[in-house]
Design a protein around this motif. Sequence first.
Motif, mmCIF file in Angstrom:
data_model
loop_
_atom_site.group_PDB
_atom_site.id
_atom_site.type_symbol
_atom_site.label_atom_id
_atom_site.label_comp_id
_atom_site.label_asym_id
_atom_site.label_seq_id
_atom_site.Cartn_x
_atom_site.Cartn_y
_atom_site.Cartn_z
ATOM 1 N N PRO A 188 -4.944 -3.190 4.100
ATOM 2 C CA PRO A 188 -4.637 -3.436 2.802
ATOM 3 C C PRO A 188 -5.072 -4.727 2.391
ATOM 4 C CG PRO A 188 -2.788 -2.085 3.482
ATOM 5 C CD PRO A 188 -3.447 -2.567 4.637
ATOM 6 N N SER A 189 -5.687 -5.146 1.230
ATOM 7 C CA SER A 189 -6.153 -6.272 0.942
ATOM 8 C C SER A 189 -4.918 -7.205 0.993
ATOM 9 C CB SER A 189 -7.050 -6.264 -0.121
ATOM 10 O OG SER A 189 -6.458 -6.083 -1.281
ATOM 11 N N ALA A 190 -5.299 -8.894 0.823
ATOM 12 C CA ALA A 190 -4.435 -9.600 0.181
ATOM 13 C C ALA A 190 -3.733 -9.400 -0.863
ATOM 14 C CB ALA A 190 -4.698 -11.039 0.271
ATOM 15 N N ALA A 191 -4.657 -8.952 -1.907
ATOM 16 C CA ALA A 191 -4.285 -8.641 -3.465
ATOM 17 C C ALA A 191 -3.196 -7.249 -3.335
ATOM 18 C CB ALA A 191 -5.297 -8.350 -4.393
ATOM 19 N N ASP A 192 -3.465 -6.132 -2.454
ATOM 20 C CA ASP A 192 -2.744 -5.380 -2.548
ATOM 21 C C ASP A 192 -1.422 -5.517 -1.684
ATOM 22 O OD1 ASP A 192 -4.888 -3.555 -3.024
ATOM 23 O OD2 ASP A 192 -5.309 -2.865 -0.991
ATOM 24 N N LEU A 193 -1.300 -6.482 -0.847
ATOM 25 C CA LEU A 193 -0.079 -6.747 -0.272
ATOM 26 C C LEU A 193 0.907 -7.555 -1.419
ATOM 27 C CD1 LEU A 193 -1.029 -7.641 3.500
ATOM 28 C CD2 LEU A 193 0.023 -5.684 2.586
ATOM 29 N N ALA A 194 0.136 -8.508 -1.797
ATOM 30 C CA ALA A 194 0.910 -9.140 -3.260
ATOM 31 C C ALA A 194 1.223 -8.355 -4.281
ATOM 32 C CB ALA A 194 0.012 -10.198 -3.850
ATOM 33 N N LEU A 195 0.600 -7.182 -4.479
ATOM 34 C CA LEU A 195 1.007 -6.208 -5.274
ATOM 35 C C LEU A 195 2.160 -5.522 -4.885
ATOM 36 C CD1 LEU A 195 0.871 -4.540 -7.852
ATOM 37 C CD2 LEU A 195 -0.560 -2.825 -6.616
ATOM 38 N N LEU A 196 2.218 -5.161 -3.442
ATOM 39 C CA LEU A 196 3.615 -4.450 -2.776
ATOM 40 C C LEU A 196 4.657 -5.407 -2.811
ATOM 41 C CD1 LEU A 196 3.693 -1.762 -1.104
ATOM 42 C CD2 LEU A 196 3.711 -3.302 0.825
ATOM 43 N N GLN A 197 4.598 -6.686 -2.660
ATOM 44 C CA GLN A 197 5.690 -7.499 -2.693
ATOM 45 C C GLN A 197 6.339 -7.641 -3.993
ATOM 46 O OE1 GLN A 197 6.768 -9.017 -0.113
ATOM 47 N NE2 GLN A 197 8.355 -9.932 -1.054
ATOM 48 N N SER A 198 5.427 -7.688 -5.175
ATOM 49 C CA SER A 198 6.190 -7.685 -6.416
ATOM 50 C C SER A 198 6.633 -6.488 -6.749
ATOM 51 C CB SER A 198 4.782 -7.905 -7.464
ATOM 52 O OG SER A 198 3.903 -9.326 -7.408
ATOM 53 N N TYR A 199 6.360 -5.366 -6.238
ATOM 54 C CA TYR A 199 7.047 -4.005 -6.479
ATOM 55 C C TYR A 199 8.430 -4.004 -5.964
ATOM 56 C CZ TYR A 199 7.239 1.109 -6.133
ATOM 57 O OH TYR A 199 7.825 2.322 -6.221
ATOM 58 N N VAL A 253 -3.711 2.050 -4.646
ATOM 59 C CA VAL A 253 -4.095 0.963 -5.785
ATOM 60 C C VAL A 253 -5.601 1.150 -5.994
ATOM 61 C CG1 VAL A 253 -4.111 -1.452 -6.013
ATOM 62 C CG2 VAL A 253 -2.326 -0.645 -4.485
ATOM 63 N N GLU A 254 -5.534 1.057 -7.437
ATOM 64 C CA GLU A 254 -7.023 0.862 -8.049
ATOM 65 C C GLU A 254 -7.065 -0.227 -9.218
ATOM 66 O OE1 GLU A 254 -8.216 4.754 -9.801
ATOM 67 O OE2 GLU A 254 -8.120 5.817 -7.782
ATOM 68 N N GLU A 255 -8.090 -0.952 -9.096
ATOM 69 C CA GLU A 255 -8.318 -2.009 -9.943
ATOM 70 C C GLU A 255 -7.035 -2.915 -10.104
ATOM 71 O OE1 GLU A 255 -9.560 0.107 -13.604
ATOM 72 O OE2 GLU A 255 -11.474 0.536 -12.452
ATOM 73 N N GLY A 256 -6.600 -3.272 -9.037
ATOM 74 C CA GLY A 256 -5.253 -4.137 -9.097
ATOM 75 C C GLY A 256 -3.833 -3.483 -9.455
ATOM 76 N N ARG A 257 -3.694 -2.391 -9.889
ATOM 77 C CA ARG A 257 -2.593 -1.686 -10.103
ATOM 78 C C ARG A 257 -2.319 -0.261 -9.465
ATOM 79 N NH1 ARG A 257 -1.356 -2.134 -16.451
ATOM 80 N NH2 ARG A 257 -1.477 -4.567 -16.780
ATOM 81 N N ILE A 258 -0.973 0.137 -9.367
ATOM 82 C CA ILE A 258 -0.810 1.212 -8.670
ATOM 83 C C ILE A 258 -1.084 2.467 -9.395
ATOM 84 C CG2 ILE A 258 1.161 2.471 -7.553
ATOM 85 C CD1 ILE A 258 2.879 -0.133 -7.542
ATOM 86 N N ALA A 259 -2.024 3.378 -8.719
ATOM 87 C CA ALA A 259 -2.571 4.563 -9.576
ATOM 88 C C ALA A 259 -1.816 5.778 -9.014
ATOM 89 C CB ALA A 259 -4.038 4.590 -9.173
ATOM 90 N N GLN A 260 -1.226 5.804 -7.687
ATOM 91 C CA GLN A 260 -0.511 6.944 -7.344
ATOM 92 C C GLN A 260 0.821 6.714 -6.275
ATOM 93 O OE1 GLN A 260 -3.349 9.749 -5.627
ATOM 94 N NE2 GLN A 260 -1.486 11.265 -5.107
ATOM 95 N N ILE A 261 1.609 7.095 -6.368
ATOM 96 C CA ILE A 261 2.728 7.214 -5.684
ATOM 97 C C ILE A 261 3.190 8.202 -5.076
ATOM 98 C CG2 ILE A 261 5.367 6.150 -5.410
ATOM 99 C CD1 ILE A 261 4.858 4.572 -8.120
ATOM 100 N N THR A 262 3.277 8.531 -3.756
ATOM 101 C CA THR A 262 3.832 9.655 -3.098
ATOM 102 C C THR A 262 4.799 9.301 -2.250
ATOM 103 O OG1 THR A 262 1.247 10.274 -2.618
ATOM 104 C CG2 THR A 262 2.930 11.428 -1.579
ATOM 105 N N THR A 263 6.079 10.033 -2.760
ATOM 106 C CA THR A 263 7.501 9.629 -2.265
ATOM 107 C C THR A 263 7.955 10.793 -1.362
ATOM 108 O OG1 THR A 263 8.121 8.476 -4.287
ATOM 109 C CG2 THR A 263 9.991 9.230 -2.909
ATOM 110 N N PHE A 264 8.153 10.144 -0.236
ATOM 111 C CA PHE A 264 8.792 11.106 1.099
ATOM 112 C C PHE A 264 9.849 10.900 1.174
ATOM 113 C CE2 PHE A 264 4.179 10.274 1.586
ATOM 114 C CZ PHE A 264 3.618 11.750 1.716
ATOM 115 N N GLU A 265 10.736 11.784 1.717
ATOM 116 C CA GLU A 265 12.150 12.049 2.256
ATOM 117 C C GLU A 265 12.315 11.127 3.411
ATOM 118 O OE1 GLU A 265 13.229 16.197 2.704
ATOM 119 O OE2 GLU A 265 13.689 16.106 0.322
#
Length: 453
Positions: free
Chosen positions: A326-337, A428-440
Amino acid sequence: MTEKCQVCGEPIVAGGRSGRTAVYCSQACRQRAYRERRQPAGVPARELVTEIADRVRRLRLDPAPAFHADVESLSPRFAQLRRLARQAREETPEPSPAAAAENVTPDGVTNPVTRPDPTHGVTRPVALTEEAFAALTEEHRRELRAHCYRLLGSYDEAEDLTQEAFLRAWRARETLAAVDNPRAWLYRITTNACLDFLRRNNRRPTVYEPVPGMDSGDGPPPPRLPWLQPFPDDQLPETPAPQHEPDEQAVASETLELVFLTAIQQLPPRQRAAVILRDVAGWSAQETADLLGSSLASANSAVQRGRSALREALPGRREDWSAAEPSAADLALLQSYMEAAARCDIDAMTELVREDAVLTMPPNPFWFTTRDALFAFVRPNLDPASPMFAGYWRHLPVHANGQPAVAGYLQRPGTSVFRAQLIDVLRVEEGRIAQITTFEPHLFPAFGLPMTL
């Protein structure tokens, strides 16, 4: 001269048969010798040390909970290493010169017998020892487990089918004497084990259906794969991806992204296997045909049909499917999340998500295809003022399917412990979360995570 048993010293009664001279007087003595035979020193320890070193290199020093979780996950490995060291000290005394030269059975009995190959002029083993077989399977375990996962989409079943394949290989180990490529031999056995499983379990993706009383949004229902599970990136094989021809790049090799897995699960099993063998595992057209036990024309046809179907199913006709960190931008988005969830800041979370975001929760039937529908569902659970408030969250970043992902721990009201609750894998697409897959949460141990914080 009467031969004596090398275990009990009793005379060996000759059976009148020609061939190799007997060295044991009975099957019981043979079994005893086998049990007492010295194992190659250090092989499990070396593998364990390699694994520990790899995981130490991956330690996350920040944030502190992640560092603590990573170190805690190493404790069982160090305990196992201590046990091996203790056993080596207690059970393997320093050998004397005479003992060093001693063996339970002569070399001709325990060592593989070799014979020249008249076709290729090489020497092949006639028999494979248990230790050599274990070394062969361990060498290829990671890539075969990932191969099973791509075919099946389930981590648990990939584990089971890898073991099933090794059991089949062990039963057929005598045929290795005539095998030029043991890796291809294992791939064929593993692929057939997965295809047999898929024949017994006729599973094809469906689409999600409306849930009574729930607004799932106005987007089209996404594919539903109740068996889908995440895969830990640190269990991927360490070998580099094979090089492919230009026309194969649309389904390039090393991806485990969930959207790719969802698309490839829609192919019939043999098409799926043909595409994975050809474009993911990197086998040639002829090798793919041999591994599938089919003609070259049939295998090529399956690959072409599978590629065409994948190009239609993959979003945006994406061309680059090579796995990447994941890119630095993806990881920053993850941290914000993670930070927004910890603060129960619903508005901040909303800003991180696209309006057309999709959320699915395999194996559960819940799904959402818009941001508004998604947060209408989760808002009461995140709002401390709501009677439906689920509790406070703490997230740790994890590496899953080559995508940004988090492991979520929930501290329910009235408790003091954060308990494993879910794994969210994000696209992540275009700097935002496009899909979340939630697992048990039952796969937390596979990711080296504790069940509580």
